[in-house]
Write an enzyme that holds these catalytic residues in place. Sequence first.
Site, PDB file in Angstrom:
ATOM      1  N   SER A   1       0.843  -1.196   0.000  1.00 35.28           N
ATOM      2  CA  SER A   1       0.000   0.000   0.000  1.00 35.28           C
ATOM      3  C   SER A   1       0.884   1.254   0.000  1.00 35.28           C
ATOM      4  O   SER A   1       1.661   1.465  -0.914  1.00 35.28           O
ATOM      5  CB  SER A   1      -0.963  -0.048   1.188  1.00 35.28           C
TER       6      SER A   1
ATOM      7  N   ASP B   1     -10.280  -3.364  -5.290  1.00 37.72           N
ATOM      8  CA  ASP B   1      -9.453  -2.336  -4.670  1.00 37.72           C
ATOM      9  C   ASP B   1      -9.357  -1.155  -5.632  1.00 37.72           C
ATOM     10  O   ASP B   1      -9.030  -1.340  -6.806  1.00 37.72           O
ATOM     11  CB  ASP B   1      -8.055  -2.912  -4.417  1.00 37.72           C
TER      12      ASP B   1
ATOM     13  N   HIS C   1      -8.272  -4.767  -0.561  1.00 41.12           N
ATOM     14  CA  HIS C   1      -7.084  -4.102  -0.044  1.00 41.12           C
ATOM     15  C   HIS C   1      -6.739  -4.667   1.340  1.00 41.12           C
ATOM     16  O   HIS C   1      -7.619  -5.014   2.117  1.00 41.12           O
ATOM     17  CB  HIS C   1      -7.322  -2.596   0.053  1.00 41.12           C
TER      18      HIS C   1
END
Length: 303
Positions: A152, A244, A274
């Site tokens: 991320s 996502d 995610h």
Amino acid sequence: MTERPMPSEEGILAFHKRCEDFYPADAVDADIAQQRAWYDALCAAFDAPPPAGMVKQDSLVAERIAVRRYRPAKVTTQTRLFYIHGGGFVVGSLNSHDAICAEISEAAGAELVSVDYRLSPEHVWPAAFDDCWAVLVELLLEGHPVVLIGDSAGGNLAAGLALKARDEGLKGIAGQALVYPGLGGDLVSGSYQDMAEAPGLSTADIAYYRDIYGAPDDAVHAFPLRAENLSALPPAFITGAYFDPLRDDARAYAARLALSGVPVEFREEKQMIHAWLRARFMSEGARAGFAALCDAVRRMANP
């Protein structure tokens, strides 16, 4: 009203429900201290004991940046792994991804270093990036190759470090493994639109994190997709989640790297949302995705 996109795999749905018990969908509306308290509780709920024989040691780089070094019982390579945690540049710590780091280190047979970089909003761009860069330089000065790994926001930082290392002629990065990275997509098309209300992370959340991070639009190392030249970068393993908003960042970056002559291995976890790394003990898809990540890192670290 558009129906919210949802996976069908039972394990990842159970994971999502458990996450929201700790970290509500509207968490970004809370104050920073509350967000961090919720996130710490969430991470603790998914903690796991380290592999047998794993040794951990905390220390400081440049007398201020906290790092944690992991050494598995069986080391098969002198390559070092450098893990950069996610959390929107706002939450996360050495503890939030502790078990993930230990398991990757064990699987790769390599020492791993994770970093407790400065967080926003107290420290905006380029504080987090500068901290990670300082640790990377320190690792490379030890004389061993380094594999960058990040999820991320950490994937953003890892990709940016690879770009800066190339731009400054810094040698020694053996590979980069980017897990559902945010790389600077446009927020208004593709998966940012199709998955705007995806479980676990919304496009509005991403806009919030970008705003609070404070990187200017022309900061290419903060938005790797905006770099004009992606050639001569380290080999990459990139994995995204279908459900996502950041999905197309992973797709686009992998494609552009390949077109630029960079060796790329790309996966898209078709049933994942995610933050699926944390679901590896609850979800078959997450378990398979994590195994693929570990295998890719192992191959990069043991050429």
